[in-house]
Design an enzyme around this catalytic site. Structure first.
Site, PDB file in Angstrom:
ATOM      1  CB  SER A 213      -0.908   0.019   1.229  1.00  0.00           C
ATOM      2  OG  SER A 213      -1.533   1.282   1.312  1.00  0.00           O
TER       3      SER A 213
ATOM      4  CG  HIS B 117      -3.797  -1.419  -2.012  1.00  0.00           C
ATOM      5  ND1 HIS B 117      -4.905  -2.107  -2.479  1.00  0.00           N
ATOM      6  CD2 HIS B 117      -4.243  -0.648  -0.991  1.00  0.00           C
ATOM      7  CE1 HIS B 117      -5.972  -1.773  -1.762  1.00  0.00           C
ATOM      8  NE2 HIS B 117      -5.597  -0.881  -0.842  1.00  0.00           N
TER       9      HIS B 117
ATOM     10  CG  ASP C 263      -5.190   2.589   0.380  1.00  0.00           C
ATOM     11  OD1 ASP C 263      -6.154   1.826   0.202  1.00  0.00           O
ATOM     12  OD2 ASP C 263      -4.103   2.220   0.868  1.00  0.00           O
TER      13      ASP C 263
ATOM     14  CG  MET D 262      -8.437   7.239   2.104  1.00  0.00           C
ATOM     15  SD  MET D 262      -7.566   7.247   3.682  1.00  0.00           S
ATOM     16  CE  MET D 262      -6.845   5.604   3.666  1.00  0.00           C
TER      17      MET D 262
ATOM     18  CG  HIS E  58      -9.254   0.469  -1.261  1.00  0.00           C
ATOM     19  ND1 HIS E  58      -8.755   0.155  -0.019  1.00  0.00           N
ATOM     20  CD2 HIS E  58     -10.605   0.489  -1.122  1.00  0.00           C
ATOM     21  CE1 HIS E  58      -9.758  -0.017   0.827  1.00  0.00           C
ATOM     22  NE2 HIS E  58     -10.891   0.202   0.188  1.00  0.00           N
TER      23      HIS E  58
ATOM     24  CG  MET F 201     -11.433   3.513   1.266  1.00  0.00           C
ATOM     25  SD  MET F 201      -9.952   3.416   2.280  1.00  0.00           S
ATOM     26  CE  MET F 201      -8.702   3.522   1.019  1.00  0.00           C
TER      27      MET F 201
ATOM     28  CG  MET G  76     -12.184  -2.644   4.001  1.00  0.00           C
ATOM     29  SD  MET G  76     -10.557  -2.138   3.391  1.00  0.00           S
ATOM     30  CE  MET G  76      -9.758  -1.494   4.852  1.00  0.00           C
TER      31      MET G  76
ATOM     32  N   GLY H 266      -9.501   3.970   6.411  1.00  0.00           N
ATOM     33  CA  GLY H 266      -9.183   5.371   6.669  1.00  0.00           C
ATOM     34  C   GLY H 266      -7.733   5.604   7.047  1.00  0.00           C
TER      35      GLY H 266
ATOM     36  CG  ASP I 270      -6.535  -2.766   2.468  1.00  0.00           C
ATOM     37  OD1 ASP I 270      -5.494  -2.549   3.114  1.00  0.00           O
ATOM     38  OD2 ASP I 270      -7.100  -1.898   1.760  1.00  0.00           O
ATOM     39  N   GLY I 271      -5.532  -4.348   5.650  1.00  0.00           N
ATOM     40  CA  GLY I 271      -5.545  -3.721   6.967  1.00  0.00           C
ATOM     41  C   GLY I 271      -4.917  -4.605   8.035  1.00  0.00           C
TER      42      GLY I 271
HETATM   43  C1  DX5 Z   1      -6.797   1.509   5.039  1.00  0.00           C
HETATM   44  C2  DX5 Z   1      -6.251   1.284   3.657  1.00  0.00           C
HETATM   45  C3  DX5 Z   1      -5.155   0.307   3.616  1.00  0.00           C
HETATM   46  C4  DX5 Z   1      -3.945   0.717   4.423  1.00  0.00           C
HETATM   47  C5  DX5 Z   1      -3.350  -0.556   4.969  1.00  0.00           C
HETATM   48  O1  DX5 Z   1      -7.963   2.219   4.989  1.00  0.00           O
HETATM   49  O2  DX5 Z   1      -7.268   0.816   2.778  1.00  0.00           O
HETATM   50  O3  DX5 Z   1      -4.777  -0.040   2.287  1.00  0.00           O
HETATM   51  O4  DX5 Z   1      -2.978   1.429   3.699  1.00  0.00           O
HETATM   52  O5  DX5 Z   1      -2.316  -0.223   5.812  1.00  0.00           O
HETATM   53  P1  DX5 Z   1      -1.724  -1.224   6.888  1.00  0.00           P
HETATM   54  O6  DX5 Z   1      -1.194  -2.421   6.134  1.00  0.00           O
HETATM   55  O7  DX5 Z   1      -0.656  -0.412   7.538  1.00  0.00           O
HETATM   56  O8  DX5 Z   1      -2.834  -1.609   7.825  1.00  0.00           O
HETATM   57 ZN    ZN Z   2      -6.655  -0.075   0.816  1.00  0.00          ZN
END
Ligand code: DX5
Ligand code: ZN
Length: 224
Positions: free
Chosen positions: A8, A33, A35, A37, A66, A68, A137, A142, A175-176
């Site tokens: 990520s 990946h 993200d 947001m 991804h 969000m 998730m 976030g 993810d997470g």
């Molecule tokens: C969280 C994201 C993830 C995040 C994961 O909302 O969607 O992709 O970057 O990070 P880690 O692996 O540190 O939990």
């Molecule tokens: Zn993600």
């Protein structure tokens, strides 16, 4: 199939983004990946098109984007044009999910739906055969660096059973809070794609961590 690793970029050093993108290029990672947001769907703002396009200019592996964000439909084509190979929308943000999935395919990308920790996998039964991937998730979306929610393992097992009947080729991404400690359990439960931010970028050698996660034999853990 061997599981895939998708680092990520959220955990990268944005002041040295090209260096971190090149590290992923040279590593055994499979995807980037990315993200996105919006500060509305999730209580955080990450980055938008200018940064994603900069990543795309240097990335030599598929971009797994991804979203969000609320109302993702209006941006799908733009994300596909910006270089997204996979586009993930949240079940909770899409009242007309079937239409959204169609638009992703029409834009030439693979379609993936993400589920927040409280959303049951069974809600996807009637759309599972139209999807390329489901993102489970394992933290509340976030932020990077959060703790893995253990119930995710059971969700992945239930989703894999559903997929065995409805869409055997379905990829399951998690993810997470993913790292070496839970990689074997996740793969044994049926996950094919592991996203990791903090576990990779906070490691002394991110590329060695990617290799370790990739080659960890799933047979190592029989604890589930
Ligand atoms: C969280 C994201 C993830 C995040 C994961 O909302 O969607 O992709 O970057 O990070 P880690 O692996 O540190 O939990
Ligand atoms: Zn993600």
């Amino acid at each position: 199939m061997k599981h895939l690793i998708a680092p990520s970029v959220l955990s990268a050093d944005f002041a040295n983004l090209q260096r971190d993108v090149e590290m992923i290029n040279a590593s055994e990672a499979d995807w980037f990946h990315v993200d996105i947001m919006d500060g509305v769907f999730v209580p955080n703002i990450s980055f938008g098109f200018p940064v994603m396009e900069a990543i795309a200019r240097h990335a030599q592996k598929p971009l797994d984007v991804h979203l969000m964000i609320v109302n993702p439909d209006q941006y799908i084509e733009r994300f596909a044009k910006a270089g997204a190979s996979m586009i993930t929308v949240h079940y909770e943000a899409c009242p007309h999910l079937h239409r959204t999935v169609q638009s992703i395919h029409e834009a030439g990308a693979k379609a993936c739906v993400a589920l927040n920790p409280h959303t049951p996998v069974e809600l996807l039964s009637d759309i599972l055969s139209d999807l390329d991937m489901v993102l489970v998730m394992s933290v509340n979306p976030g932020f990077g660096g959060q703790k893995f929610i253990p119930n995710t393992l059971d969700k992945i097992r239930r989703l894999r059973s559903l997929a065995n009947v409805l869409n055997p080729d379905l990829l399951i991404e998690v993810d997470g809070g993913v790292g070496l400690h839970n990689t074997p359990d996740l793969v044994n439960a049926g996950a094919n794609v592991l996203v990791a931010g903090n576990a990779i970028f906070a490691a002394p050698s991110p590329s060695e961590m990617i290799s370790s996660m990739k080659h960890l034999p799933s047979a190592q853990s029989n604890s589930i």
